[in-house]
Enzyme design. Structure first.
Site, PDB file in Angstrom:
ATOM      1  N   VAL A   1       6.363 -19.239   7.615  1.00 40.09           N
ATOM      2  CA  VAL A   1       7.308 -19.073   8.718  1.00 40.09           C
ATOM      3  C   VAL A   1       7.474 -20.383   9.478  1.00 40.09           C
ATOM      4  CG1 VAL A   1       5.548 -18.284  10.370  1.00 40.09           C
ATOM      5  CG2 VAL A   1       7.919 -17.595  10.702  1.00 40.09           C
ATOM      6  N   CYS A   2       8.692 -20.603   9.964  1.00 39.47           N
ATOM      7  CA  CYS A   2       8.984 -21.716  10.876  1.00 39.47           C
ATOM      8  C   CYS A   2       9.962 -21.181  11.922  1.00 39.47           C
ATOM      9  CB  CYS A   2       9.547 -22.924  10.111  1.00 39.47           C
ATOM     10  SG  CYS A   2      11.179 -22.654   9.400  1.00 39.47           S
ATOM     11  N   HIS A   3      10.722 -22.035  12.571  1.00 45.34           N
ATOM     12  CA  HIS A   3      11.621 -21.580  13.629  1.00 45.34           C
ATOM     13  C   HIS A   3      12.843 -20.843  13.074  1.00 45.34           C
ATOM     14  CE1 HIS A   3      13.827 -22.631  17.655  1.00 45.34           C
ATOM     15  NE2 HIS A   3      13.680 -21.344  17.474  1.00 45.34           N
TER      16      HIS A   3
END
Length: 128
Positions: A85-87
């Site tokens: 996951v990231c932004h």
């Protein structure tokens, strides 16, 4: 025994927030019932430490994108289902594809990142 729709999609490079939520719920049910099923996916957050401090998903392992090459083989199981996951999903997709090239065949990116999770699943998670 039939698998959940989310479990059937582990070969896709991305997993939707809805499918990821379903996967977590299934893992929680299996754990509570003592059913010896697949463990929950490993959630790897590849954002920078300041981003992780602003907002994160419970149980996520902070591993900034720049640290992935030096930490992945030491800290992650290549046989595990890994959700990155990231932004917004771009960095996590890049990392998931790199992990797959390194033999982590079940690595997936959370489509839309933590922003999509906040918009569609849990609005209490900050989007910024």
């Amino acid at each position: 025994m039939s698998e959940s729709p989310a479990a059937d999609k582990t070969t896709d490079p991305e997993i939707s927030p809805q499918d990821f939520l379903q996967l977590l719920a299934q893992a929680r049910r299996n754990s509570q019932s003592g059913t010896p099923e697949e463990p929950p996916p490993v959630l790897v957050d590849v954002r920078e430490p300041w981003e992780f401090q602003t907002a994160s998903l419970p149980g996520s392992l902070p591993m900034p994108m720049g640290d992935i090459p030096s930490r992945a083989h030491a800290e992650l199981d290549p046989d595990a289902h890994i959700v990155v996951v990231c932004h917004h999903g771009q960095r996590s997709l890049s990392v998931a594809m790199w992990l797959r090239a390194q033999g982590f065949d079940r690595a997936q990116s959370l489509a839309g990142g933590i922003d999509a999770w906040s918009r569609t699943i849990d609005p209490t998670v900050p989007r910024d």
